[in-house]
Design an enzyme around this catalytic site. Structure first.
Site, PDB file in Angstrom:
ATOM      1  N   LEU B 206       0.419  -0.675  -0.200  1.00 24.36           N
ATOM      2  CA  LEU B 206       0.044   0.089   0.341  1.00 24.36           C
ATOM      3  C   LEU B 206       0.615   1.253   0.124  1.00 24.36           C
ATOM      4  O   LEU B 206       0.335   2.394  -0.174  1.00 24.36           O
ATOM      5  CB  LEU B 206      -0.691  -0.343   1.060  1.00 24.36           C
ATOM      6  CG  LEU B 206      -2.053   0.653   0.748  1.00 24.36           C
ATOM      7  CD1 LEU B 206      -2.983  -0.394  -0.274  1.00 24.36           C
ATOM      8  CD2 LEU B 206      -3.587   0.163   2.182  1.00 24.36           C
ATOM      9  N   CYS B 207       2.321   0.943   0.363  1.00 21.91           N
ATOM     10  CA  CYS B 207       2.857   2.886   1.183  1.00 21.91           C
ATOM     11  C   CYS B 207       3.278   2.534  -0.372  1.00 21.91           C
ATOM     12  O   CYS B 207       3.614   3.868  -1.144  1.00 21.91           O
ATOM     13  CB  CYS B 207       4.010   2.676   2.041  1.00 21.91           C
ATOM     14  SG  CYS B 207       4.991   1.488   1.404  1.00 21.91           S
ATOM     15  N   THR B 208       3.735   1.633  -1.521  1.00 19.16           N
ATOM     16  CA  THR B 208       4.172   2.096  -2.861  1.00 19.16           C
ATOM     17  C   THR B 208       3.284   2.958  -3.631  1.00 19.16           C
ATOM     18  O   THR B 208       3.247   3.653  -4.323  1.00 19.16           O
ATOM     19  CB  THR B 208       4.168   0.727  -3.232  1.00 19.16           C
ATOM     20  OG1 THR B 208       5.448   0.766  -2.449  1.00 19.16           O
ATOM     21  CG2 THR B 208       4.905   1.081  -4.931  1.00 19.16           C
ATOM     22  N   THR B 211       2.547   6.222  -1.925  1.00 21.21           N
ATOM     23  CA  THR B 211       3.835   7.391  -1.768  1.00 21.21           C
ATOM     24  C   THR B 211       4.690   7.143  -3.185  1.00 21.21           C
ATOM     25  O   THR B 211       5.120   8.966  -3.117  1.00 21.21           O
ATOM     26  CB  THR B 211       4.500   7.038  -0.568  1.00 21.21           C
ATOM     27  OG1 THR B 211       4.755   6.529   0.164  1.00 21.21           O
ATOM     28  CG2 THR B 211       3.462   7.612   0.828  1.00 21.21           C
TER      29      THR B 211
END
Ligand SMILES: [Zn+2]
Lengths: 585, 425
Positions: B206-208, B211
């Site tokens: 999810l962080c990829t 952000t």
């Protein structure tokens, strides 16, 4: 030059055609689709006639533009129990016309033609075959001369020819491709295709590496955890080389292991995750990415051929490009043009995009170098028009995986003479031996049984011709038709005449005995195959024909689109054991 | 050997070809096999259930009808529709029930076959429904439905009653590749035993997406998962609605532009969002026919059948691999051993549950967990969920002892896994 996405979003979605063909366009793209739509496929049908119709079904659904069915049969009741593209009302009508009608319903964009004629009559003047892009011929043909005529014409005019048998639980097809059939767009597995040139970095890449890795120890955890793995490897390679007397990168497995350990030491572990993903990726890529440049066997074969080394004015584009890439390869000490694609990796968006652009720019400069060689060659040879850029680009991108298939003529079983296996004996013997070693029986006997079947038909046709005044016409042209006086089932005899006797092999030089079908166990295998074929009495089983029609259609699509790698050149399916075998005959 | 008087009966004339195999044995036929009438009757009275009316399902119906089966039932599931592979439909049929169209079409072409369509979820039927069939042939896109039918068939096996064992023949394709397998529930390797062969692609963190997007697919997933929630909260995303896809495409394009990522297209948006697997008619033909060839051999005994897996690959030449897949003793469906699982005792229960979702052999969506002693976490009913929710933030070492067995179940698959938790030191 930096690539930018400035395309505005479209106002409407995909076209109706894109929607309809969506799932296949993801495989062969618009270029492949166009090739299919421009094709005209000819089916020369006979026997129960199911396998060819099933193959056509799988070609019309994806949109092959035009098909023609040649078939002399009239629809009989037994056709209704095996052929899906007939109805009760078809009884008594031309099978070519009826199957054509029901097939055409599958796809309104396809046009079909039906010709009620025998294959023999249809090819009386073989130049009729010029109208077609590809031929599917259903065996057994009644007369070996007709098969030979079609095969030769197709060979001389570079028309791909598929020769197919489906009898009971067994099937076979051989593909006769033009003498040279190069495939550039082979769609290799993405996992195996990365050439990142880490052992031969170029200045732009090294500059970027220094920019990102120069102050590694002072970086924040965030920065440190986002340095792309390939830059990490470049950095640690420099460290490694500086400490080695020979200044060389790790060469064998042991050294690479040692190198991995060095990389691992660089990772920060005092964080909540207890490690860094980019370092993990770097370690995982060492074995795969730090190999000196090498080329595939397929490309080696292309480089070694005369056409590549000395192209002429009339050479196909393929050879002119291959020649330029070969020169590039020699000049750059074994490097191939950079494909320019970058796998995904843990990185900041902007770093990744920058890296991607460095790779793309290098790929473009390699292509430019190759293009200029090509332009020189074109000028020297006085060739016109110049080869299109996109063709050069496609070749450069896939150079490592280019395949050249050399089409070979079909083997034709004649009643009057044995087949000469001299040139293939060694390879086929090897096939038998390897299968034995692997503990799986070779399916080669099935191929031989089909040849025997052809030969049997050829014999019957001779017999038929010699008895044209006979009051008892020959009722059946299928094996097991024992009621034909004077024609005993010749299959086992055929083995004796066609087995691998190899006069060209010097037995003294190669003392290993050739495995032959006259060994007792091989004889049993072969006899079992023959018995199962006899049981069929010429019948097709719908499942086996549907399956074989699927395999043939896959191969036809590969040949027509020149994408993926077609089978070279003979395939057998055994529906009892549920497996296929492939042989280069 | 039964030889029909005076050659072939008129009514069976159309089955002349097929009868060559039913009236006489071949060299590899079981020596105890009885050819002729008995076998033909057996075939004609066999009730077969076909699951899936997509590209594979259509081929399967056609092939079974032309293999001499007379009583075929078919259940459709929610499946991506696509005319080019589904030859039993005409453009005029779009909008009608797929199962009914396909049934009517095959009945018209192959006289004498009866095809009974069933429109609805296979999960709505009980054991009694499945007990009426001799075998089940599956041509599905959905892994969930496969796992469900597999677990149901294994669960139905009653050692006292041989009739309760229903062979399951399963086929699947992707591009130029595919596989067919024969499963004898409880006796041979089952779909669950083989689940790790069909592991889903790893999801992008999810962080990829949030952000650091790098690929066009990251931008599309961002639009799909994050932007939709933000801008169209409460609206159900319908991946067949062109307006919805266009919206996602535009969001994804804008994001891609912001990060200078090239390559977002409408077609790619659709592919990512709908998880479209490339499919072609010819591969479906190969795999469906392979399944039906096995069904025919099982129903008639006229030749030995597949034991138990064939893999087909057509992208580089042709390659098949036929082999016997081993049954797993710790298979959660057909085995009875608990699987060892090494875990960090300091991990929270929530983290542990999340990690189960990533495990290839589990791929669970909404797991419920029990230890030998008590319920650790239960999704249903709501009261139990409230009661067990505080456990989610506890460490595993507070909930179980080293070496304790826990059961993990997921109502979506009718399965229960047993794990023996080993604490890492
Ligand atoms: Zn199992």
């Amino acid at each position: 030059m930096v690539e930018r996405t400035t395309t505005p979003p479209p106002l409407q979605g995909p076209t109706a055609k894109e929607k309809k063909y969506d799932r296949q366009l993801r495989l062969w793209a618009a270029s492949g689709q166009q090739a299919l739509e421009d094709s005209k496929v000819l089916l020369l049908n006979s026997g129960p006639g199911v396998v060819g119709v099933e193959a056509l079904k799988n070609l019309l659904l994806p949109g092959v533009g035009n098909f023609t069915i040649v078939d002399e049969a009239e629809v009989s009741e037994k056709d209704l129990g095996v052929n899906f593209f007939l109805e009760e009302e078809s009884l008594g009508n031309s099978r070519a016309e009826e199957t054509c009608k029901y097939l055409q319903e599958l796809n309104p964009e396809v046009t079909g033609n039906a010709i009620k004629k025998s294959t023999e009559a249809f090819v009386e003047i073989p130049s009729i075959l010029d109208h077609y892009t590809l031929i599917i011929l259903i065996g057994p043909t009644k007369d070996s001369n007709v098969l030979e005529k079609i095969s030769r014409y197709a060979q001389d005019h570079s028309i791909p020819l598929f020769y197919v048998h489906s009898v009971g639980f067994y099937s076979h097809f051989s593909v006769q491709l033009p003498d040279q059939f190069p495939v550039v767009d082979t769609h290799p597995d993405p996992a195996t295709t990365q050439d990142l040139r880490l052992l031969n970095p170029w200045p732009e890449l090294l500059i970027f590496m220094r920019e990102k890795v120069g102050n590694l120890i002072f970086q924040s955890d965030h920065e440190h955890g986002h340095v792309p793995w390939l830059l990490l490897l470049l950095h640690y390679l420099n460290v490694w080389k500086a400490t080695r007397r020979d200044g060389k990168p790790p060469k064998d497995y042991a050294e690479k292991k040692e190198f991995i350990a060095q990389v691992a030491e660089g990772a920060r572990t005092n964080n909540p995750e207890g490690g860094e993903e980019n370092f993990d990726e770097a370690k995982a890529n060492v074995l795969k990415s730090l190999n000196p440049p090498s080329i595939s066997n397929g490309l080696r074969e292309v480089f070694d051929s005369e056409d590549c080394q000395n192209p002429t004015k009339d050479s196909a584009n393929f050879w002119i490009i291959a020649n330029a890439i070969h020169k590039f390869h020699t000049k750059n000490k074994g490097l191939l043009p950079l494909p320019g694609t970058l796998p995904d990796m843990k990185a900041q968006s902007s770093d990744y995009i920058k890296l991607q652009n460095i790779y793309k720019a290098k790929a473009r400069s390699d292509i430019a170098e190759i293009t200029s060689t090509i332009r020189q060659t074109e000028e020297t040879l006085n060739r016109n028009p110049p080869i299109e850029e996109k063709e050069i680009e496609a070749f450069c991108k896939g150079a490592q995986y280019v395949k050249l298939i050399r089409g070979r003529p079909l083997r034709i079983a004649k009643s009057t003479e044995p087949i000469d296996w001299t040139d293939r004996a060694q390879a086929l013997s090897q096939e038998l031996e390897t299968s034995k070693m692997l503990g799986q029986e070779s399916l080669l006997p099935i191929y031989f049984a089909f040849l025997a079947l052809d030969r049997h038909h050829d014999e019957l046709s001779l017999l038929h011709q010699s008895r044209t005044n006979d009051p008892h016409p020959i009722k059946s042209l299928i094996p097991g038709a024992r009621d034909i006086s004077g024609a005993t089932l010749p299959l086992p005899n055929f083995v004796e005449s066609a087995h691998f006797y190899t006069p060209a092999v010097d037995v003294d030089k190669d003392p290993k005995p050739w495995p032959r079908f006259d060994t007792p166990e091989a004889q049993v295998t072969f006899e079992n195959v023959v018995k199962e074929i006899e049981r069929a009495d010429g019948a097709e089983l719908h499942n086996i024909s549907a399956l074989t029609g699927g395999m043939v259609a896959q191969e036809v699509i590969k040949v027509l689109t020149k994408q993926y790698v077609p089978v070279d050149n003979t395939c057998v399916f055994d529906g009892v054991a549920s497996r296929a075998g492939v042989f280069n005959i | 050997m039964v030889i029909m008087a005076n050659g072939v009966e008129p009514s069976r004339k159309r089955w002349t070809y097929l009868d060559n195999f039913l009236n006489k044995p071949g060299p590899t036929t079981d020596p105890n096999w009885v050819p002729g009438e008995v076998t033909i009757n057996g075939l004609e009275t066999s009730k077969v259930l076909v699951i899936g009316a997509g590209g594979l399902g259509c081929e399967i119906l056609k092939n079974l009808a032309l293999s001499g089966f007379k009583d075929i039932h078919e259940a459709d599931t929610i499946d991506v529709s696509n005319l080019n592979r589904q030859f039993l439909f005409r453009e005029a049929d779009v909008g009608k029930s797929k199962a009914e169209c396909a049934a009517a079409f095959v009945e018209k072409r192959v006289k004498g076959v009866k095809i009974t369509p069933y429109n609805g979820k296979i999960q709505d039927k009980d054991e009694d429904y499945y007990l009426q069939f001799q075998m089940i042939v599956c041509g599905l896109d959905s892994i969930e439905a496969r796992r469900w039918i597999n677990a149901t068939l294994v669960g139905m096996v009653d050692m006292e009653n041989p009739e309760s064992l229903k062979p399951l023949i399963d086929g699947g394709t992707e591009g130029f590749k595919g596989q067919a397998r024969v499963i004898l529930p409880s006796m041979s390797s089952c779909i669950e035993c083989q689940l790790d062969l069909h592991a889903p692609r790893a999801a992008v963190p999810l962080c990829t997406l949030a952000t650091i997007p790098r690929q066009p697919a990251h931008c599309i997933e961002w639009a799909h998962i994050i932007a939709w929630e933000e801008h169209r909260k409460g609206e159900v995303l319908d991946t067949d609605d062109p307006e919805h896809i266009t919206w996602l495409y535009q969001k994804a394009s804008a994001r891609a532009q912001e990060f200078n990522i090239p390559g977002v297209t409408y077609s790619m948006t659709q592919g990512v969002v709908k998880n479209i697997i490339p499919a072609i008619a010819s591969t479906n033909a190969i795999i469906a026919a392979s399944c039906c060839n096995e069904a025919f051999k099982i129903a008639t005994g006229c030749n030995p059948w597949l034991n138990n897996y064939i893999q087909y690959s057509g992208d580089e030449g042709i390659f098949t691999y036929t082999f016997e897949m081993e049954q797993k003793e710790d298979c959660p469906v057909c085995g009875n051993l608990a699987r060892n699982l090494t875990v960090d005792p300091n991990m929270t229960l929530q983290d542990f549950i999340d990690s189960l979702g990533d495990r290839a052999e589990a791929q669970l969506k909404k797991p419920t967990l029990r230890s030998e002693e008590k319920s650790l976490y239960s999704q249903f009913p709501a009261s139990l969920r409230e009661q067990t929710a505080p456990n989610l933030s506890k460490k595993l070492s507070e909930l179980v002892v080293n070496g304790e067995e826990i059961a993990v179940s997921d109502p979506a698959f009718a399965i229960s896994f047993k794990y023996k938790l080993i604490f890492s030191s």
